[in-house]
Design an enzyme around this catalytic site. Sequence first.
Site, mmCIF file in Angstrom:
data_model
loop_
_atom_site.group_PDB
_atom_site.id
_atom_site.type_symbol
_atom_site.label_atom_id
_atom_site.label_comp_id
_atom_site.label_asym_id
_atom_site.label_seq_id
_atom_site.Cartn_x
_atom_site.Cartn_y
_atom_site.Cartn_z
ATOM 1 N N HIS A 118 37.785 47.332 79.314
ATOM 2 C CA HIS A 118 36.676 47.452 78.567
ATOM 3 C C HIS A 118 37.031 47.421 77.087
ATOM 4 C CE1 HIS A 118 34.311 51.071 76.668
ATOM 5 N NE2 HIS A 118 33.686 50.784 77.619
ATOM 6 N N ASP A 177 22.934 45.920 69.033
ATOM 7 C CA ASP A 177 24.020 45.921 69.692
ATOM 8 C C ASP A 177 23.506 47.228 70.756
ATOM 9 O OD1 ASP A 177 26.492 46.798 71.024
ATOM 10 O OD2 ASP A 177 27.344 47.653 69.194
ATOM 11 N N MET A 178 23.545 46.763 72.079
ATOM 12 C CA MET A 178 22.683 47.462 72.934
ATOM 13 C C MET A 178 23.270 47.335 74.139
ATOM 14 S SD MET A 178 19.230 45.393 73.453
ATOM 15 C CE MET A 178 19.177 45.416 75.167
ATOM 16 N N GLY A 309 20.695 48.045 63.654
ATOM 17 C CA GLY A 309 21.914 48.104 62.632
ATOM 18 C C GLY A 309 21.621 49.022 61.448
ATOM 19 N N ASP A 310 20.831 49.412 61.135
ATOM 20 C CA ASP A 310 20.379 50.104 59.920
ATOM 21 C C ASP A 310 21.159 51.516 59.931
ATOM 22 O OD1 ASP A 310 19.639 47.868 58.349
ATOM 23 O OD2 ASP A 310 17.511 48.790 58.097
HETATM 24 N N1 LIG Z 1 32.121 48.187 76.574
HETATM 25 C C1 LIG Z 1 31.103 48.302 77.397
HETATM 26 O O1 LIG Z 1 31.204 48.265 78.483
HETATM 27 C C2 LIG Z 1 29.843 48.818 76.977
HETATM 28 C C3 LIG Z 1 28.875 49.180 77.876
HETATM 29 C C4 LIG Z 1 27.492 49.811 77.605
HETATM 30 C C5 LIG Z 1 27.487 50.246 76.285
HETATM 31 N N2 LIG Z 1 28.567 49.683 75.397
HETATM 32 C C6 LIG Z 1 28.259 49.985 73.694
HETATM 33 O O2 LIG Z 1 27.653 51.394 73.569
HETATM 34 C C7 LIG Z 1 27.240 51.111 72.120
HETATM 35 C C8 LIG Z 1 25.747 51.926 72.322
HETATM 36 O O3 LIG Z 1 24.789 51.495 73.247
HETATM 37 P P1 LIG Z 1 23.392 52.130 73.432
HETATM 38 O O4 LIG Z 1 22.547 51.341 74.254
HETATM 39 O O5 LIG Z 1 23.529 53.552 73.955
HETATM 40 O O6 LIG Z 1 22.744 52.073 71.756
HETATM 41 P P2 LIG Z 1 21.555 52.562 70.967
HETATM 42 O O7 LIG Z 1 20.627 52.930 72.176
HETATM 43 O O8 LIG Z 1 22.149 53.820 70.163
HETATM 44 O O9 LIG Z 1 21.203 51.497 69.979
HETATM 45 C C9 LIG Z 1 20.809 50.154 70.542
HETATM 46 C C10 LIG Z 1 20.411 49.416 69.258
HETATM 47 O O10 LIG Z 1 19.031 49.729 68.856
HETATM 48 C C11 LIG Z 1 19.030 49.806 67.442
HETATM 49 N N3 LIG Z 1 18.198 51.104 67.047
HETATM 50 C C12 LIG Z 1 18.443 52.502 67.572
HETATM 51 N N4 LIG Z 1 17.235 53.103 67.097
HETATM 52 C C13 LIG Z 1 16.614 52.017 66.387
HETATM 53 C C14 LIG Z 1 15.462 52.365 65.392
HETATM 54 N N5 LIG Z 1 14.898 53.442 65.406
HETATM 55 N N6 LIG Z 1 15.072 51.395 64.700
HETATM 56 C C15 LIG Z 1 15.747 50.201 64.898
HETATM 57 N N7 LIG Z 1 16.675 49.848 65.764
HETATM 58 C C16 LIG Z 1 17.241 50.932 66.212
HETATM 59 C C17 LIG Z 1 20.483 50.186 66.910
HETATM 60 O O11 LIG Z 1 20.790 49.816 65.956
HETATM 61 C C18 LIG Z 1 21.283 49.215 68.186
HETATM 62 O O12 LIG Z 1 21.566 47.985 67.447
HETATM 63 C C19 LIG Z 1 27.294 49.918 71.867
HETATM 64 O O13 LIG Z 1 27.720 49.783 70.747
HETATM 65 C C20 LIG Z 1 27.345 49.040 73.013
HETATM 66 O O14 LIG Z 1 28.168 48.078 72.794
HETATM 67 C C21 LIG Z 1 29.518 49.268 75.652
#
Ligand SMILES: NC(=O)c1ccc[n+]([C@@H]2O[C@H](COP(=O)([O-])OP(=O)(O)OC[C@H]3O[C@@H](n4cnc5c(N)ncnc54)[C@H](O)[C@@H]3O)[C@@H](O)[C@H]2O)c1
Length: 355
Positions: A118, A177-178, A309-310
């Site tokens: 991870h 980042d999603m 990212g904001d």
């Molecule tokens: N290492 C692993 O195996 C693993 C697996 C899954 C997720 N992750 C990490 O988990 C973290 C969280 O993931 P997530 O999918 O839950 O993220 P999230 O749903 O919080 O956000 C996803 C993306 O959407 C953008 N976003 C969110 N709200 C927004 C808005 N209102 N307007 C515009 N853009 C918006 C964020 O800036 C981000 O780029 C990430 O950093 C991801 O890399 C890691």
Amino acid sequence: MNVKTISASDLHRFCSDVLKQSLPEEESEIIAETLVDADLRGVTSHGVQRMSGYLQRMEKGIIERKTEITVTQNNFATVLLDANNGWGQVAGVKAMNMAIQKAEQYGTSFVGVANSNHFGTASFYTRMVAERGFIGISMTNASPIMVPFGAKEPSLGPNPISIAIPAGENQRPIILDMSTSNVARGKIMVAKKNNEAIPEGWAITKDGKQTTNPHEAWEGFVLPMGPKGSGLAIIIDILSGVLTGSLFGKRMPRQYDDPYPQRLGHLFGAINIESFGDPDLFYKHVQEKIEETISSEPSEGFDRVYMPGDLELQRKKEREETGIPISTEILNELKETGEKYGVDLKDYTQQKQAE
Ligand SMILES: NC(=O)c1ccc[n+]([C@@H]2O[C@H](COP(=O)([O-])OP(=O)(O)OC[C@H]3O[C@@H](n4cnc5c(N)ncnc54)[C@H](O)[C@@H]3O)[C@@H](O)[C@H]2O)c1
């Protein structure tokens, strides 16, 4: 929920001191930085609450203490590394630094990592590239706890992808980042630790029923972000897992359930903008793209329009000032983890009651 705040620097010192009891100093610093960076940006799912789980796997000998990275292939613009079952964060930083160097030389580069673990948030690595003024791409496959769209049984990870686009000096980059699940499974882990219900649509039970109970959801599976999230997760499984010769799909042991090395894969890319055209013109157009997006009139129910990212950047600025809020449940877990390694959380924290 009861929350206390800790400064990022105190939290970093605590995490690195705990890690240093078992890992080399430089590697401990990298891992601590990635964890605190996630908490600073409000990505609690991948913050310091991950420490106990990582260390438990290391204690059982499922992850190596020292990350010995070897080079399997080194071509002009591509490299394949073997993390030899070391820490994903250490391999990730090394791989992305290599991708940046290769992109400086050859214009674009991809570096794959095999047999890893991870790596935390995908954007930790892409932001390194954006800081250099290049475009960064990173992805990883992960524990098979997500069902493909329309399926009952899991064979995919919530495989995340990040792309970071620089917008010129002193301008904030765009950072997507999603996870490919509706939300990262780590959010269910946090809800379970804090005993909070989760929204519908995040997960299903082992029997395929929708649930808002975080404990049932943890035992069950996460849902893909529709057919497109499912499709993207399949592609990431192939680019990170199959292409690098790592484990993929169902055959990968699950991080929190299976006592075997995950041997998962990552893929990191860097694009030197100069190899396509004038970087200054590119940055100018990226700024125009940002402006046209955020100046859109918000629709009903929205205050304003954000770039990817904001929100994380905004939280980082706030938390650098005010500290990182951590629930007492997670603090207690950190305290217990510290005690196991002879590191007392009290020595690091000037905790203030925030709520
Ligand atoms: N290492 C692993 O195996 C693993 C697996 C899954 C997720 N992750 C990490 O988990 C973290 C969280 O993931 P997530 O999918 O839950 O993220 P999230 O749903 O919080 O956000 C996803 C993306 O959407 C953008 N976003 C969110 N709200 C927004 C808005 N209102 N307007 C515009 N853009 C918006 C964020 O800036 C981000 O780029 C990430 O950093 C991801 O890399 C890691």
